[in-house]
Scaffold this motif. Structure first.
Motif, PDB file in Angstrom:
ATOM      1  N   THR A  53       0.823  -1.210   0.000  1.00 15.94           N
ATOM      2  CA  THR A  53       0.000   0.000   0.000  1.00 15.94           C
ATOM      3  C   THR A  53       0.854   1.256   0.000  1.00 15.94           C
ATOM      4  OG1 THR A  53      -1.765  -1.160   1.189  1.00 15.94           O
ATOM      5  CG2 THR A  53      -1.836   1.236   1.193  1.00 15.94           C
ATOM      6  N   THR A  54       1.874   1.291   0.876  1.00 15.72           N
ATOM      7  CA  THR A  54       2.696   2.501   0.983  1.00 15.72           C
ATOM      8  C   THR A  54       3.620   2.697  -0.220  1.00 15.72           C
ATOM      9  OG1 THR A  54       4.313   1.260   2.309  1.00 15.72           O
ATOM     10  CG2 THR A  54       2.641   2.525   3.500  1.00 15.72           C
ATOM     11  N   GLY A  69       0.579   2.843  -3.427  1.00 12.13           N
ATOM     12  CA  GLY A  69      -0.614   3.665  -3.274  1.00 12.13           C
ATOM     13  C   GLY A  69      -1.899   2.944  -3.609  1.00 12.13           C
ATOM     14  N   ASP A 117      -5.157   0.301  -3.188  1.00 13.89           N
ATOM     15  CA  ASP A 117      -6.094  -0.023  -2.114  1.00 13.89           C
ATOM     16  C   ASP A 117      -5.514  -1.182  -1.294  1.00 13.89           C
ATOM     17  OD1 ASP A 117      -8.352  -1.412  -0.755  1.00 13.89           O
ATOM     18  OD2 ASP A 117      -9.555   0.088  -1.785  1.00 13.89           O
ATOM     19  N   GLU A 157      -0.890   5.127   6.398  1.00 12.13           N
ATOM     20  CA  GLU A 157      -1.378   6.479   6.662  1.00 12.13           C
ATOM     21  C   GLU A 157      -2.843   6.625   6.220  1.00 12.13           C
ATOM     22  OE1 GLU A 157       0.217   8.687   8.315  1.00 12.13           O
ATOM     23  OE2 GLU A 157       2.125   7.583   8.434  1.00 12.13           O
ATOM     24  N   ALA A 158      -3.522   7.552   6.867  1.00  8.96           N
ATOM     25  CA  ALA A 158      -4.956   7.727   6.614  1.00  8.96           C
ATOM     26  C   ALA A 158      -5.251   8.089   5.165  1.00  8.96           C
ATOM     27  CB  ALA A 158      -5.521   8.792   7.551  1.00  8.96           C
ATOM     28  N   ASP A 159      -4.343   8.857   4.536  1.00  9.32           N
ATOM     29  CA  ASP A 159      -4.592   9.245   3.152  1.00  9.32           C
ATOM     30  C   ASP A 159      -4.386   8.100   2.167  1.00  9.32           C
ATOM     31  OD1 ASP A 159      -1.888   9.166   3.618  1.00  9.32           O
ATOM     32  OD2 ASP A 159      -1.405  10.859   2.318  1.00  9.32           O
ATOM     33  N   GLU A 160      -3.751   7.002   2.630  1.00 10.31           N
ATOM     34  CA  GLU A 160      -3.556   5.814   1.789  1.00 10.31           C
ATOM     35  C   GLU A 160      -4.515   4.689   2.159  1.00 10.31           C
ATOM     36  OE1 GLU A 160       0.578   5.191   2.683  1.00 10.31           O
ATOM     37  OE2 GLU A 160       1.184   6.060   0.758  1.00 10.31           O
ATOM     38  N   ASN A 161      -5.188   4.837   3.284  1.00  7.88           N
ATOM     39  CA  ASN A 161      -6.117   3.814   3.770  1.00  7.88           C
ATOM     40  C   ASN A 161      -7.527   4.397   3.746  1.00  7.88           C
ATOM     41  OD1 ASN A 161      -7.554   1.827   5.047  1.00  7.88           O
ATOM     42  ND2 ASN A 161      -6.342   1.819   6.927  1.00  7.88           N
ATOM     43  N   PRO A 162      -8.297   4.153   2.691  1.00 10.28           N
ATOM     44  CA  PRO A 162      -9.619   4.772   2.575  1.00 10.28           C
ATOM     45  C   PRO A 162     -10.625   4.282   3.607  1.00 10.28           C
ATOM     46  CG  PRO A 162      -9.309   3.129   0.852  1.00 10.28           C
ATOM     47  CD  PRO A 162      -7.990   3.275   1.555  1.00 10.28           C
ATOM     48  N   SER A 169     -10.858   5.887   8.567  1.00  6.72           N
ATOM     49  CA  SER A 169     -11.716   6.804   9.320  1.00  6.72           C
ATOM     50  C   SER A 169     -13.189   6.668   8.959  1.00  6.72           C
ATOM     51  CB  SER A 169     -11.264   8.250   9.075  1.00  6.72           C
ATOM     52  OG  SER A 169     -11.298   8.552   7.685  1.00  6.72           O
ATOM     53  N   ARG A 170     -13.525   5.649   8.192  1.00  2.00           N
ATOM     54  CA  ARG A 170     -14.918   5.486   7.778  1.00  2.00           C
ATOM     55  C   ARG A 170     -15.698   4.661   8.792  1.00  2.00           C
ATOM     56  NH1 ARG A 170     -14.884   3.371   1.692  1.00  2.00           N
ATOM     57  NH2 ARG A 170     -17.121   3.343   2.120  1.00  2.00           N
TER      58      ARG A 170
END
Length: 290
Positions: free
Chosen positions: A54-55, A58, A60, A120-125, A128-129
């Protein structure tokens, strides 16, 4: 009151994650008579591979399953081939897999270091859902884990009940020599089952990577808890493992709010001891779902 409801809901969903981690171990222990401690290392490796893919790309994080499921299947088959080749019994499988577990943790530490790693949150959709029912939150990553646990358990139940592979596997669990006499190939069936258990470990690793931060010593924290899930649910009982995981998660969540999070393991293991005094084969019965 909402605090306790939220704690209970969160505990149930975390229990789903415990169940996903426990399913493969319950399968190999209950049906193959193999106590595979390396299962925890495979889960951790799956979490690190999910993080790395993922990192670095980028993509999913769930797409890591496309790599992990087949590769973990092959790795599980290879481990089972060694066990079959050298006729490792149940007790010695514990020693062998413990050695593999320690080696794997050391390799992971050497590759990724002992630092905490998290997508990171911007890479893990999904990080925060959450879905909300009134004021109660249902975090999406934990919902995915609970859903995966239920799907795996039901699918395994159907396979074990309705297919030749499932019937052959159950026959091996009850009497290996007699099953072989009736044409079951113990090595082939055992390697296929071990591969499927390891593939489940790969999926569990993806879900761990999506849900939380990881570090090499995390695998040691899972051992006692996941063994408790397997034993309480009934060794080999995959539906029971899901029920036990949810129950343990629920108890831990409520105890964490009513008392202290540090007291949750104490209460969980006290309840495990009491349950096994009255239900030695687990709350749902050993191999009951098979």
């Amino acid at each position: 009151m909402n605090t306790y409801v939220q704690a209970g809901v969160s505990g149930v969903m975390i229990g789903g994650l415990y169940a996903v981690m426990a399913l493969g171990l319950s399968l190999t222990w209950g049906l193959l008579r193999i106590i595979n401690l390396a299962h925890f290392a495979l889960i951790l490796l799956g979490a690190y591979v999910t993080y790395e893919l993922t990192t670095s790309t980028g993509a999913d994080p769930l797409l890591a399953a496309l790599v992990l499921v087949p590769s973990m299947f092959v790795l599980g088959v290879a481990i089972q081939w060694v066990i079959e080749r050298f006729q490792v019994d149940e007790f010695n499988s514990l020693l062998l897999s413990f050695g593999l577990f320690i080696i794997a943790i050391r390799l992971i530490s050497n590759i990724w270091s002992a630092d905490f790693r998290q997508i990171e949150a911007d890479e893990n959709p999904y990080a925060s859902r959450a879905l909300f029912v009134a004021d109660i939150a249902f975090p999406v990553p934990q919902l995915m884990a609970l859903g995966a646990a239920l799907v795996f358990a039901v699918a395994s139940f159907v396979v074990l009940r309705r297919t030749y592979f499932g019937r052959a596997l159950r026959a091996l669990a009850y009497d290996r020599e007699m099953a072989a006499a009736f044409g079951v190939n113990p090595r082939r069936i055992g390697m296929l089952a071990a591969g499927l258990a390891s593939a489940m470990a790969g999926v569990a690793g993806v879900l761990i990577g999506v849900n939380q931060a990881i570090f090499p010593q995390l695998a040691f924290e899972w051992v006692g808890l996941i063994f408790a899930v397997v034993i309480l649910g009934g060794i080999g009982n995959l539906l029971g493992a899901v029920g036990a995981g949810i129950l343990i998660g629920l108890v831990a969540g409520l105890v964490g709010v009513a008392w202290t999070p540090q007291g949750a393991p104490l209460v969980v293991f006290l309840l495990l001891i009491l349950a096994l005094l009255f239900r030695p084969n687990g709350l749902f019965g050993r191999l009951g779902a098979s």
